[in-house]
Motif scaffolding. Structure first.
Motif, short mmCIF file in Angstrom:
data_model
loop_
_atom_site.label_atom_id
_atom_site.label_comp_id
_atom_site.label_asym_id
_atom_site.label_seq_id
_atom_site.Cartn_x
_atom_site.Cartn_y
_atom_site.Cartn_z
N UNK A 1 2.04 6.96 -10.50
CA UNK A 1 1.08 5.98 -10.05
C UNK A 1 0.25 6.51 -8.90
N UNK A 2 -0.82 5.78 -8.61
CA UNK A 2 -1.69 6.14 -7.52
C UNK A 2 -1.12 5.71 -6.18
N UNK A 3 -1.97 5.56 -5.16
CA UNK A 3 -1.49 5.22 -3.81
C UNK A 3 -0.72 3.91 -3.79
N UNK A 4 0.27 3.78 -2.90
CA UNK A 4 1.04 2.53 -2.82
C UNK A 4 0.22 1.41 -2.21
N UNK A 5 0.50 0.20 -2.65
CA UNK A 5 -0.19 -0.99 -2.14
C UNK A 5 0.86 -2.07 -1.86
N UNK A 6 0.73 -2.71 -0.70
CA UNK A 6 1.59 -3.84 -0.35
C UNK A 6 0.74 -5.09 -0.26
N UNK A 7 1.13 -6.15 -0.98
CA UNK A 7 0.47 -7.45 -0.88
C UNK A 7 1.48 -8.46 -0.37
N UNK B 1 -1.31 6.77 3.04
CA UNK B 1 -2.71 6.59 2.62
C UNK B 1 -2.83 5.56 1.50
N UNK B 2 -2.00 4.52 1.59
CA UNK B 2 -2.10 3.40 0.67
C UNK B 2 -2.81 2.23 1.34
N UNK B 3 -2.76 1.07 0.72
CA UNK B 3 -3.46 -0.11 1.24
C UNK B 3 -2.49 -1.26 1.44
N UNK B 4 -2.84 -2.13 2.38
CA UNK B 4 -2.07 -3.34 2.66
C UNK B 4 -3.02 -4.53 2.59
#
Length: 277
Positions: free
Chosen positions: A143-149, A182-185
């Motif tokens: 998978x691509x960059x990790x993301x936390x929601x 380098x993921x997103x939150x």
């Protein structure tokens, strides 16, 4: 996923800014449709997504995502989506069973004063096990960059957690996911009452919102129309970008009116909709 919003944010599943902390907030309105947007966006972008659902059940998000053309059940099965169902986890803490196999992420419910270390450790350890960028359970998918929601942080205040502890959680998540991986939150926070009101409650949602705003790089704030109820327009959203520029910070704001449909949403630059004068 709302294509008009993607155009406003200059984002697509194939091209999006990494390392962003995105704050979604609302006041006397409902910004949850934006959480559904970002969930479907990052799943379509083949990111590995961790979702802390502290308010609604998995079935709720799954039903909405289905209308947006995304299957959360398939994403979970492939290992692309890790969903913490806060309501179910809370019951396992408050009403422990002999066969309880909970994640201990909600252990703070036993003593809210200890903070949210257990919740952060759940996120950190879960990401560490998947190597940050994420692999499917069978190792075949990458998978691509990790993301936390997170939906939504404000509920933690009503459970007795202090504003400081919630801000600590967001700070550590930003440092780990945005800076290191380098993921997103993406986090949702709600504000009660009118913006002008100040009841002096330093432990309230206003202080939380201000603290999160200082941390984030992109804010989407949803509120009702100042002119009152309108059948054709559901409210307005202020989009604010914050970027480092030299020794200072560059801020850009744009205001849009919106209407949510069954399978999408429409956005209008303020004053361009004939429904609102």
């Amino acid at each position: 996923m709302f294509t008009e919003l993607n155009s406003i944010l200059n984002t697509t599943p194939d091209s999006f800014t990494q390392g962003e902390f995105i704050l979604v907030s609302d006041r006397q309105s409902d910004a949850s449709f934006l959480i559904h947007h970002f969930l479907s966006l990052y799943l379509r972008a083949r990111c590995k997504v961790w979702f802390l659902g502290l308010v609604q059940s998995f079935n709720h998000y799954s039903a909405v995502s289905q209308r947006l053309g995304v299957s959360l059940a398939q994403a979970k099965e492939k290992g692309q989506l890790v969903f913490l169902e806060g309501l179910q986890e809370s019951l396992s803490v408050l009403i422990p069973q002999e066969t309880n196999t909970g994640s201990q992420a909600m252990d703070f419910l036993r003593d809210p004063s200890v903070g949210l270390k257990s919740l952060y450790e759940f996120v950190q350890s879960s990401m560490s096990r998947s190597g940050g960028t994420g692999e499917g359970t069978d190792g075949a998918e990458e998978w691509g960059p990790p993301v936390l929601l997170v939906d939504d942080l404000s509920v933690l205040l009503s459970l007795g957690v202090s504003v400081g502890a919630v801000l600590d959680l967001s700070h550590y998540c930003r440092a780990t996911i945005c800076s290191q991986l380098q993921g997103n939150v993406v986090m949702l926070a709600r504000c009660d009452g009118e913006e002008e009101e100040d009841d002096g409650d330093d432990e309230g949602s206003e202080r939380l919102l201000k603290g999160l705003t200082h941390q984030c790089s992109l804010t989407l704030h949803v509120q009702g129309l100042p002119t009152g109820f309108c059948r054709d327009i559901h409210g307005q959203v202020e989009v604010c970008w914050r970027r480092r520029q030299g020794d200072g910070q560059y801020t850009q704001k744009k205001l849009f009116q919106y209407k949510v449909h069954d399978k999408g949403a429409s956005f209008f630059a303020r004053g361009t909709s004939s429904a609102v004068l």
